[in-house]
Design an enzyme around this catalytic site. Structure first.
Site, PDB file in Angstrom:
ATOM      1  N   GLU A 116       1.141  -1.133   0.194  1.00  0.00           N
ATOM      2  CA  GLU A 116       0.067  -0.290  -0.159  1.00  0.00           C
ATOM      3  C   GLU A 116       0.623   1.000   0.157  1.00  0.00           C
ATOM      4  O   GLU A 116       0.676   2.328  -0.752  1.00  0.00           O
ATOM      5  CB  GLU A 116      -0.832  -0.275   1.384  1.00  0.00           C
ATOM      6  N   SER A 202      18.159  -8.629  -9.589  1.00  0.00           N
ATOM      7  CA  SER A 202      17.851  -7.977 -10.773  1.00  0.00           C
ATOM      8  C   SER A 202      17.658  -8.487 -11.429  1.00  0.00           C
ATOM      9  O   SER A 202      16.421 -10.157 -11.666  1.00  0.00           O
ATOM     10  CB  SER A 202      17.073  -6.674 -10.821  1.00  0.00           C
ATOM     11  N   HIS A 331       2.347 -10.282  -9.217  1.00  0.00           N
ATOM     12  CA  HIS A 331       3.407 -10.485 -10.050  1.00  0.00           C
ATOM     13  C   HIS A 331       4.856  -9.061  -9.141  1.00  0.00           C
ATOM     14  O   HIS A 331       5.977  -9.185  -8.299  1.00  0.00           O
ATOM     15  CB  HIS A 331       4.621 -10.745 -11.215  1.00  0.00           C
ATOM     16  N   SER A 332       4.773  -7.948  -8.668  1.00  0.00           N
ATOM     17  CA  SER A 332       5.023  -6.837  -8.378  1.00  0.00           C
ATOM     18  C   SER A 332       3.876  -5.089  -8.656  1.00  0.00           C
ATOM     19  O   SER A 332       3.169  -5.930  -9.035  1.00  0.00           O
ATOM     20  CB  SER A 332       6.556  -6.908  -8.758  1.00  0.00           C
TER      21      SER A 332
END
Length: 442
Positions: A116, A202, A331-332
């Site tokens: 959030e 990443s 996913h993200s």
């Protein structure tokens, strides 16, 4: 018990004229048994080629893929937390089981708040772990705290179990002056020397050959430790994954390859990723003992990882675990999964087979946890997360000079010029850079 779990994986495979054979740990062994040549013409049965471990045959048979039955999925308890076979219940202490549950729910609470916060523009990026909590906690609990962890980017639960402070989770996501990474990484790219957790990077699957190298170093050091390398089924499509499997197997490294097969590589469903039966089928092809487990069953994950670790240490060889699970969240924060899967699909998994619900049922059935304790703990967990969140948000950013440190022993001339340009820029817009004092931060 746990060791035999790995040996008892079996399925039927159809070959050529319809013969059925039992596939245990190795496709190679199955081929030895199936094509054993009893030729009376030559009396020679074992092939002499250096690149093969097989017998001769006069049958023109092709090995056919057969995923109609599939590799079995090991599980210990049903969705209601009821154990099928009591001999497979690890019978852990109450303290340990409550630690599992609190770790999973604390991770879940942290995910909700940080997700959030990204939506509110307070941090730049986030990835939740919804639906995969049991793969983290069940595996982490089976390891030695000093076993080295290479994560992908959805293994925050391993750090929660190992006691990584909430403040450090928050500091990393904010990239503030208290972040051990000095603000140089994207959010959720955690790392901790103290917790034997290699910093996340990443690029997909790059951690896999690195993990194989670390495991080889452990083998040479004979330190009794293993490396565990987490990755998703999407990462298994990268060339780095195949290189890692082959290096680890041929060099006989003590490593556990732990695949979280959650059904989607970002937006790509598994049917568009591979034609075989998941990732587990690749293990025997590379000469690795392999097991597939129910990734929503924390006890099954624990038993499999414990047995895998025992094999890796005692036999100095890699083991592959494929944990079948489901990614309930996006996913993200860069992804909207409703574009490629239905809301009903996600709702079904969330309501019918959530790993936290299953494990709560298990400890409730044992009389170890009550509704009152559950409410009290969840309220407390939320307060803990919000306290750390508020503190991290107030901390200043690291000094910009940190960007030029810890890469080169001596700073190259081009970076010296960039550093001088940046210094002039910061002086000109000093009101825009509320930074920690650089000298005091050293």
């Amino acid at each position: 018990m746990a060791s035999c779990v790995l040996r008892n994986i079996s399925r039927a495979t159809k070959v050529g004229g319809g013969l059925n054979k039992n596939l245990t740990c190795s496709f190679i062994q199955a081929q030895r048994n199936q094509h054993a040549d009893q030729s009376e013409l030559t009396g020679e049965t074992l092939a002499q080629f250096p690149g093969a471990k097989a017998h001769y045959t006069q049958k023109l048979d092709f090995l056919q893929p057969d995923v109609s039955n599939g590799i079995p999925i090991y599980r210990v308890m049903d969705r209601n937390g009821v154990v099928f076979d009591e001999s497979h219940d690890p019978r852990l202490s109450k303290e340990e089981l409550i630690k599992w549950y609190k770790s999973m729910t604390l991770l879940n609470t942290m995910d909700k708040i940080l997700y959030e916060s990204q939506r509110q523009g307070r941090i730049s990026f986030y990835m939740t772990n919804y639906g995969e909590e049991a793969t983290h906690i069940g595996s982490a609990a089976a390891l030695n705290p000093k076993d080295l962890v290479y994560g992908q980017y959805r293994e925050a639960g391993v750090l929660v179990y190992r006691g990584f402070p909430l403040d450090q989770f928050m500091n990393q996501c904010y990239g503030n002056s208290a972040d051990e990474g000095k603000g140089k990484q994207m959010p959720v790219h955690y790392g901790s020397n103290d917790k034997s957790f290699v910093t996340i990077s990443s690029p997909l699957a790059t951690q896999m050959p690195q993990a194989a190298g670390s495991a080889y170093a452990f083998k040479r050091a004979q330190n009794g430790l293993v490396v565990i390398c987490y990755f998703g089924e999407g990462a298994a499509s990268e060339g780095d994954a195949h290189a890692a499997f082959n290096f680890a197997a041929t060099l006989e490294c003590p490593i556990i390859f732990f695949c979280r097969n959650n059904g989607y590589a970002i937006s790509t469903p598994v049917q568009d990723q591979y034609r075989g039966d998941g990732i587990a089928v690749r293990g025997p092809a590379y000469g690795m003992s392999t097991i597939r487990v129910d990734g929503n069953d924390a006890l099954a994950v624990y038993n499999a990882t414990l047995a895998a670790r025992d094999m890796a240490v005692k036999e100095n060889r890699p083991v592959l675990i494929e944990a079948m699970t489901y990614r309930i969240g996006h996913h993200s924060t860069s992804d909207d999964s409703s574009a490629y899967r239905s809301v009903d699909e996600v709702k079904k998994w969330n309501e019918r087979d959530h790993p936290i619900t299953r494990f709560r049922n298990y400890i409730t059935n044992k009389g170890l946890w009550t509704e009152a304790e559950d409410k009290e703990w969840k309220d407390d967990a939320r307060k803990q997360v919000l306290t750390s969140f508020a503190a991290a948000e107030k901390r200043l950013k690291p000094d910009w000079r940190e960007m030029f440190t810890e890469v080169y022993d001596k700073l190259p001339e081009d970076l010296k010029r960039q550093q001088a340009e940046m210094e002039e820029h910061v002086k000109l817009y000093s009101d825009k850079y509320p930074l920690q004092n650089y000298e005091n931060s050293k």
